[in-house]
Design an enzyme around this catalytic site. Sequence first.
Site, PDB file in Angstrom:
ATOM      1  CB  ALA A 156      -3.185   1.779  -2.337  1.00  0.00           C
ATOM      2  CG  ASP A 157      -3.685  -2.886   0.551  1.00  0.00           C
ATOM      3  OD1 ASP A 157      -3.514  -3.568  -0.464  1.00  0.00           O
ATOM      4  OD2 ASP A 157      -2.834  -2.747   1.432  1.00  0.00           O
ATOM      5  CG  LEU A 158      -8.696  -0.059   3.072  1.00  0.00           C
ATOM      6  CD1 LEU A 158      -8.853   1.004   4.147  1.00  0.00           C
ATOM      7  CD2 LEU A 158      -9.338  -1.360   3.512  1.00  0.00           C
ATOM      8  CB  SER A 161     -10.672  -4.058  -1.054  1.00  0.00           C
ATOM      9  OG  SER A 161     -11.581  -5.005  -0.551  1.00  0.00           O
ATOM     10  CG  ASP A 221      -1.877   1.174   1.206  1.00  0.00           C
ATOM     11  OD1 ASP A 221      -2.989   1.021   0.674  1.00  0.00           O
ATOM     12  OD2 ASP A 221      -1.511   2.251   1.704  1.00  0.00           O
TER      13      ASP A 221
END
Length: 380
Positions: free
Chosen positions: A169-171, A174, A141
């Site tokens: 970035a991850d969220l 997702s 991230d």
Amino acid sequence: MKPLEGLLVLDFSQFLAGPWAATRLADLGARVIKIERPGSGDICRQLYISDLALDGDSTLFHSINRNKQSYAANLKDPADLQKVKALIARADVLIQNFRPGVMERIGLGYEVCRELNPKIVYSVVSGYGNEGPWVGKPGQDLLAQALSGLVWLNGNADQPPMPFGLAVADLTASAHLVQGILATLVRRGISGTGGLVEVSLLESVLDLQFEVTSTYLNDGGREPRRSAVNNGHAYLGAPYGIYQTQDGYLALAMGSIVTLGKLIGCAALEAYEDPETWFSQRDEIKRVLAAHLKGKPTCSWLAVLEAADFWCADVLSWPRLWETEAFQSLDFVQDVTREGGPTLKTTRCPITIDGERFKCPLGAPRVGQHTDRIENEFCL
């Protein structure tokens, strides 16, 4: 009935972006089987964002893997691999976030899985896509934030680039993965065929910036200019930002500087009648405003500004937010309990459908907790 009841999801992913997408599908009713290596399981079980652990696993793992079953399989073992392929033949969705090429080497790439199950929605999260010179970079991230330009939007002009205080970035990736999965499931309902869904951390965090990057692309390539004083948005003029008051902080969004000056009794602000100066002289205006707002407590400013419908808000900490009637009315916290193990307080699914808020009391599984049950059910 929850919207996704009857769907079977195989979650091969680790860390955050993939598992959180699978959890959201579980929140909405899908059955999610987490495929993990025997013994150690998902690396995230030992990835700590604090020093708090529950029943041998990190609280991060517990929070993003609730309401799942765990099937332990060594994908390098031919016998285990055949069992997993049998599961894939029955599944609706597969999620994986290995580096590009890893699943293909294992023998579980998209083409193989499509042969096993033409209806499967095969879903991939990568760091930077599957082509180009950055393919081999770690999909992490902070690194994606750094490469995306996002960190140059945070903080004041005289401060270094600043990452967000969460895994944005991850969220975001997702959420995009879930959107792609649901869209492909809808198409499958019409055409009968599955598909390949791909998102990357870089593309997702670039999309998150669409508002400001579109301005950059159409404004002669001029880079964003962060305010030197209480920066809140590099492309917005005064008063946009967060200001210290006598006893706390006050957030101010867009609004007329002249109107604001009259409301708070700051005559100096009334001189900025031309809206163009609210950006061209942004820092000068904000310095005047910042000094003035320190003279009274936040509640005094809110009483005046909210009554006039000037966009503003108190700046709450988590403990203060938790105490508000507004937060409590959301019923946003739920307890999830691991079978025979501890209970974790966490947030619920934020989506309401037909007036129903989705909660589930099932906590994250232990490694391989459901292997025997799944093998018996699917005759593996």
